[in-house]
Design a protein around this motif. Structure first.
Motif, PDB file in Angstrom:
ATOM      1  N   LEU A  60       0.834  -1.211   0.000  1.00  0.00           N
ATOM      2  CA  LEU A  60       0.000   0.000   0.000  1.00  0.00           C
ATOM      3  C   LEU A  60       0.869   1.262   0.000  1.00  0.00           C
ATOM      4  O   LEU A  60       0.588   2.209  -0.742  1.00  0.00           O
ATOM      5  N   GLU A  61       1.923   1.267   0.806  1.00  0.00           N
ATOM      6  CA  GLU A  61       2.825   2.433   0.842  1.00  0.00           C
ATOM      7  C   GLU A  61       3.430   2.693  -0.533  1.00  0.00           C
ATOM      8  O   GLU A  61       3.475   3.835  -0.995  1.00  0.00           O
ATOM      9  N   GLN A  62       3.880   1.624  -1.182  1.00  0.00           N
ATOM     10  CA  GLN A  62       4.479   1.775  -2.511  1.00  0.00           C
ATOM     11  C   GLN A  62       3.445   2.244  -3.523  1.00  0.00           C
ATOM     12  O   GLN A  62       3.732   3.125  -4.344  1.00  0.00           O
ATOM     13  N   ALA A  63       2.242   1.696  -3.458  1.00  0.00           N
ATOM     14  CA  ALA A  63       1.186   2.098  -4.395  1.00  0.00           C
ATOM     15  C   ALA A  63       0.765   3.544  -4.169  1.00  0.00           C
ATOM     16  O   ALA A  63       0.437   4.251  -5.136  1.00  0.00           O
ATOM     17  N   LEU A  64       0.805   4.004  -2.928  1.00  0.00           N
ATOM     18  CA  LEU A  64       0.431   5.394  -2.634  1.00  0.00           C
ATOM     19  C   LEU A  64       1.508   6.393  -3.066  1.00  0.00           C
ATOM     20  O   LEU A  64       1.236   7.590  -3.154  1.00  0.00           O
ATOM     21  N   GLN A  65       2.712   5.911  -3.341  1.00  0.00           N
ATOM     22  CA  GLN A  65       3.790   6.788  -3.790  1.00  0.00           C
ATOM     23  C   GLN A  65       3.770   7.003  -5.298  1.00  0.00           C
ATOM     24  O   GLN A  65       4.457   7.885  -5.806  1.00  0.00           O
ATOM     25  N   LYS A  66       2.995   6.189  -6.006  1.00  0.00           N
ATOM     26  CA  LYS A  66       2.942   6.298  -7.462  1.00  0.00           C
ATOM     27  C   LYS A  66       2.063   7.465  -7.880  1.00  0.00           C
ATOM     28  O   LYS A  66       1.106   7.820  -7.207  1.00  0.00           O
ATOM     29  N   SER A  67       2.423   8.029  -9.012  1.00  0.00           N
ATOM     30  CA  SER A  67       1.621   9.108  -9.568  1.00  0.00           C
ATOM     31  C   SER A  67       1.433   8.843 -11.052  1.00  0.00           C
ATOM     32  O   SER A  67       2.420   8.674 -11.767  1.00  0.00           O
ATOM     33  N   PRO A  68       0.219   8.771 -11.505  1.00  0.00           N
ATOM     34  CA  PRO A  68      -1.028   8.895 -10.747  1.00  0.00           C
ATOM     35  C   PRO A  68      -1.296   7.614  -9.956  1.00  0.00           C
ATOM     36  O   PRO A  68      -0.738   6.551 -10.239  1.00  0.00           O
ATOM     37  N   LEU A  69      -2.179   7.743  -8.976  1.00  0.00           N
ATOM     38  CA  LEU A  69      -2.523   6.584  -8.155  1.00  0.00           C
ATOM     39  C   LEU A  69      -3.289   5.562  -8.986  1.00  0.00           C
ATOM     40  O   LEU A  69      -4.146   5.919  -9.786  1.00  0.00           O
ATOM     41  N   ASP A  70      -2.957   4.305  -8.771  1.00  0.00           N
ATOM     42  CA  ASP A  70      -3.679   3.206  -9.413  1.00  0.00           C
ATOM     43  C   ASP A  70      -4.726   2.721  -8.412  1.00  0.00           C
ATOM     44  O   ASP A  70      -4.456   1.885  -7.559  1.00  0.00           O
ATOM     45  N   PHE A  71      -5.942   3.278  -8.528  1.00  0.00           N
ATOM     46  CA  PHE A  71      -6.989   2.967  -7.563  1.00  0.00           C
ATOM     47  C   PHE A  71      -7.403   1.499  -7.594  1.00  0.00           C
ATOM     48  O   PHE A  71      -7.779   0.941  -6.570  1.00  0.00           O
ATOM     49  N   ASN A  72      -7.297   0.865  -8.751  1.00  0.00           N
ATOM     50  CA  ASN A  72      -7.616  -0.566  -8.826  1.00  0.00           C
ATOM     51  C   ASN A  72      -6.617  -1.391  -8.020  1.00  0.00           C
ATOM     52  O   ASN A  72      -6.995  -2.331  -7.319  1.00  0.00           O
ATOM     53  N   GLN A  73      -5.350  -1.030  -8.125  1.00  0.00           N
ATOM     54  CA  GLN A  73      -4.312  -1.738  -7.358  1.00  0.00           C
ATOM     55  C   GLN A  73      -4.494  -1.488  -5.861  1.00  0.00           C
ATOM     56  O   GLN A  73      -4.404  -2.412  -5.049  1.00  0.00           O
ATOM     57  N   LEU A  74      -4.769  -0.238  -5.507  1.00  0.00           N
ATOM     58  CA  LEU A  74      -5.011   0.084  -4.098  1.00  0.00           C
ATOM     59  C   LEU A  74      -6.201  -0.716  -3.562  1.00  0.00           C
ATOM     60  O   LEU A  74      -6.153  -1.243  -2.445  1.00  0.00           O
ATOM     61  N   ASP A  75      -7.245  -0.809  -4.363  1.00  0.00           N
ATOM     62  CA  ASP A  75      -8.435  -1.536  -3.942  1.00  0.00           C
ATOM     63  C   ASP A  75      -8.112  -3.018  -3.724  1.00  0.00           C
ATOM     64  O   ASP A  75      -8.567  -3.629  -2.748  1.00  0.00           O
ATOM     65  N   SER A  76      -7.319  -3.590  -4.592  1.00  0.00           N
ATOM     66  CA  SER A  76      -6.927  -4.988  -4.448  1.00  0.00           C
ATOM     67  C   SER A  76      -6.167  -5.206  -3.139  1.00  0.00           C
ATOM     68  O   SER A  76      -6.450  -6.150  -2.389  1.00  0.00           O
ATOM     69  N   TYR A  77      -5.218  -4.328  -2.841  1.00  0.00           N
ATOM     70  CA  TYR A  77      -4.432  -4.450  -1.613  1.00  0.00           C
ATOM     71  C   TYR A  77      -5.297  -4.263  -0.370  1.00  0.00           C
ATOM     72  O   TYR A  77      -5.170  -5.003   0.605  1.00  0.00           O
ATOM     73  N   ILE A  78      -6.173  -3.261  -0.401  1.00  0.00           N
ATOM     74  CA  ILE A  78      -6.967  -2.982   0.800  1.00  0.00           C
ATOM     75  C   ILE A  78      -8.007  -4.081   1.028  1.00  0.00           C
ATOM     76  O   ILE A  78      -8.334  -4.396   2.174  1.00  0.00           O
ATOM     77  N   GLN A  79      -8.482  -4.705  -0.035  1.00  0.00           N
ATOM     78  CA  GLN A  79      -9.405  -5.833   0.139  1.00  0.00           C
ATOM     79  C   GLN A  79      -8.695  -7.009   0.811  1.00  0.00           C
ATOM     80  O   GLN A  79      -9.268  -7.668   1.690  1.00  0.00           O
ATOM     81  N   GLN A  80      -7.461  -7.260   0.410  1.00  0.00           N
ATOM     82  CA  GLN A  80      -6.676  -8.327   1.049  1.00  0.00           C
ATOM     83  C   GLN A  80      -6.445  -8.005   2.523  1.00  0.00           C
ATOM     84  O   GLN A  80      -6.573  -8.869   3.392  1.00  0.00           O
ATOM     85  N   PHE A  81      -6.112  -6.752   2.785  1.00  0.00           N
ATOM     86  CA  PHE A  81      -5.849  -6.313   4.153  1.00  0.00           C
ATOM     87  C   PHE A  81      -7.110  -6.456   5.001  1.00  0.00           C
ATOM     88  O   PHE A  81      -7.065  -6.943   6.127  1.00  0.00           O
ATOM     89  N   LYS A  82      -8.227  -6.038   4.440  1.00  0.00           N
ATOM     90  CA  LYS A  82      -9.496  -6.128   5.166  1.00  0.00           C
ATOM     91  C   LYS A  82      -9.857  -7.588   5.449  1.00  0.00           C
ATOM     92  O   LYS A  82     -10.310  -7.916   6.544  1.00  0.00           O
ATOM     93  N   GLY A  83      -9.658  -8.453   4.486  1.00  0.00           N
ATOM     94  CA  GLY A  83      -9.945  -9.867   4.696  1.00  0.00           C
ATOM     95  C   GLY A  83      -9.111 -10.456   5.810  1.00  0.00           C
ATOM     96  O   GLY A  83      -9.613 -11.203   6.660  1.00  0.00           O
ATOM     97  N   SER A  84      -7.850 -10.104   5.826  1.00  0.00           N
ATOM     98  CA  SER A  84      -6.943 -10.602   6.852  1.00  0.00           C
ATOM     99  C   SER A  84      -7.345 -10.081   8.236  1.00  0.00           C
ATOM    100  O   SER A  84      -7.434 -10.834   9.201  1.00  0.00           O
TER     101      SER A  84
END
Length: 150
Positions: A60-84
């Motif tokens: 998530l930290e690495q994805a948040l450093q990218k410009s522009p933000l890849d919201f699909n990638q962020l969503d994938s990571y946060i869904q995994q985090f939420k599941g865990s």
């Protein structure tokens, strides 16, 4: 410290996790899966969850450093985090994951950044609480505490 005192302290800590909104019913369900054959089951699951979550935080930290933000990638990571975090009943962490997803859906990079910092804070706070709890639990020895919070 004598065993009865350790058990009281452990039960008090556990109850405070629910009273303060750190844990939800899922944690009780996880405890109900623990038995004499595997007396450290809950601690092992929480440890694995946290081990996995560090990788997700880094992603998530690495994805948040990218410009522009890849919201699909962020969503994938946060869904995994939420599941865990859901699997161990981490209520406040889950709430931050839900809020993060709302900012993703709204396309709000600023909201994602703010929520990510709060998510990390809640994650770290719960980890510290779990560490103290499991340390006391190990000192107290096996007990039956898979009861519903008051």
């Amino acid at each position: 410290m004598e065993r009865n005192q350790l058990l009281r302290q452990m039960n008090s800590m556990r109850q405070s996790f629910f009273d303060q909104g750190f844990l939800d019913e899922q944690f009780v369900q996880l405890e109900e899966l623990q038995d004499e054959a595997n007396p450290n089951f809950v601690e092992e699951v929480v440890t694995l969850c946290y081990r996995d979550s560090y990788r997700l935080i880094l992603n998530l930290e690495q994805a948040l450093q990218k410009s522009p933000l890849d919201f699909n990638q962020l969503d994938s990571y946060i869904q995994q985090f939420k599941g865990s975090s859901s699997s161990i009943g981490a209520k406040k962490v889950n709430a931050q994951c839900t809020l993060f997803r709302e900012y993703i859906k709204a396309g709000s990079g600023e909201g994602c950044f703010r929520t990510f910092h709060q998510l990390k804070k809640e994650h770290t706070t719960l980890k510290r609480k779990f560490e103290a709890y499991f340390q006391i639990k190990r000192q107290a020895g096996p007990s039956q505490i898979a009861s519903r919070p008051k």
